[in-house]
Design a protein around this motif. Sequence first.
Motif, PDB file in Angstrom:
ATOM      1  N   THR A 159       0.854  -1.186   0.000  1.00 40.61           N
ATOM      2  CA  THR A 159       0.000   0.000   0.000  1.00 40.61           C
ATOM      3  C   THR A 159       0.889   1.235   0.000  1.00 40.61           C
ATOM      4  OG1 THR A 159      -0.106   0.348   2.395  1.00 40.61           O
ATOM      5  CG2 THR A 159      -1.628  -1.285   1.462  1.00 40.61           C
ATOM      6  N   GLU A 351     -13.297  -2.927   9.341  1.00 37.49           N
ATOM      7  CA  GLU A 351     -13.024  -2.202   8.104  1.00 37.49           C
ATOM      8  C   GLU A 351     -14.290  -2.125   7.246  1.00 37.49           C
ATOM      9  OE1 GLU A 351      -8.994  -3.018   6.382  1.00 37.49           O
ATOM     10  OE2 GLU A 351      -9.190  -4.824   7.610  1.00 37.49           O
ATOM     11  N   LYS A 480      -2.559  -0.398   6.146  1.00 40.26           N
ATOM     12  CA  LYS A 480      -3.643   0.127   5.305  1.00 40.26           C
ATOM     13  C   LYS A 480      -3.970   1.587   5.624  1.00 40.26           C
ATOM     14  CE  LYS A 480      -6.063  -4.295   4.661  1.00 40.26           C
ATOM     15  NZ  LYS A 480      -7.323  -5.029   4.905  1.00 40.26           N
TER      16      LYS A 480
END
Length: 505
Positions: A159, A351, A480
């Motif tokens: 990421t 999430e 993330k």
Amino acid sequence: MESYRKRLEWLQNNEIPHRDKLADGLLAYNQAIGNHQRAMEGIEKLRKQGTMVVIGGQQAGVLTGPLYTIYKAVHLIQAARQLSAQLNAEVVPVFWIAGEDHDIDEIDHTFWLTDQETKLHKEKISLPRTGRPSASSVPLGRAEYEAFMEKLFANLTETEETAAIRRWVEEAAASSKTVVDWFARLMTSLFGKHGLILVESSLPFVRELEKPVFTQVLQRNEELSALVADAAGRLESAGYPLQLEVGGQEANLFLYEGKDRLQLLRHGDRFVTRRGTYTREEMIELAETDPCRFSSNVVTRSLMQEHLFPTLAFVAGAGEIAYWAYFKEVFAAFGKQLPIVLPRVSVTLVEGAIARLLKDFDLPIDKALASFAAWKEEWEASRGAHPLTDRFQHVRDAMQELYQPLVSEVALLEPGMEQLAEKNAARLLEQVDFLERRLVLALEQREDIGKRRLWRLEAALNPAGGLQERKLSIIPFVNKYGLSLVDRLVEAPLVHDGSHQVVYL
């Protein structure tokens, strides 16, 4: 609040005599691990009479260990802020690193999710050791560390945060000689700016300040054991499972023989480890001249904490709180009073993708957390035969009922066509079977997707059959959402009432 005010009054009337020595030691250690200026300011506040601490601790898990370690630090910071405001007093947060723990198998690994985040994976770092050394003496080998890191980042999805996360981990490791150093530097980089002070249980200055308690414990060892045994008897009579082994010979201390941390037992007026025997006088003299040879167990650690710090409140997990049910009379006998004992905040991170799966499965989050296994069993049972099984069989039966008389009539008119008529009937039934097989195949493909989505939901919320916070680490989440996720948790409006809370990311 009445309990806090009573505790505050007791602390004011029982001021610790070693504030400057405590602050000096904390300052030196926190500077050594690179803690933030905010933490240093908190240490200076501790020099002043009336400043109190909210304290809690944990083992030095690899990459900060399970998520509950993060939540404990968050709770300490939030509780210190809130109590400072509510009591109009100075309260600072202190995190106690249990560096003397010798159960290395509990800290040498981390968990992450693999295979499209549907499976829990455990990865261990090789920590070379022999015997029973404390974690604080176990070196962080460079080759072992690099092998571990390669496996970790090979399995993390790349990421825009990954490079920063790797730098964060590697910078902390570069300055660390032991796994405990590594843990401490990671924690300071996350929480130092919020004022979290760290202390490590095996530090020489800590041992020096603990000498009076070591001496008391050795002098009054039989009394201490009897008080713990009495508490165990009351707890057992009340129907509680026993958390401590109470055999009557426990000295409630460990002794270092070389680098090995060995349990100390008492036989009559003598103290023994599996390597040596000592008289009580020898033990007391050793505590005075070389306190670093001694280490607390779960009982005496609480006494040490109360002796060292002006503790307003102690933040603990459920297992730790169960131990404290043994300590009220022990504290009283040693001239102490139990602090306020708080259950640490308990959190599940959800999430966006997981929230959508919950909605798709029509599964409320409270049910997912409280009874996922039972719900999963119901869900799988409902995936049995396809819903049109009876309908297809009804069509076959009806076709045979309508068609078979026609076959018989054709055979009467033209006997040579009987075989053709039978084959034609079979082909019609085969077409029904073909349609059903195609339907089953399509449903199985859809079912496979459903199962994978179920596995992903389970891995995220109920890994290995337990709460997320007991298995997963902060690493996949900051990979993330960035390290600022920790700051968001510190500022989140969490309640401190022992309930389990959900934070949606």
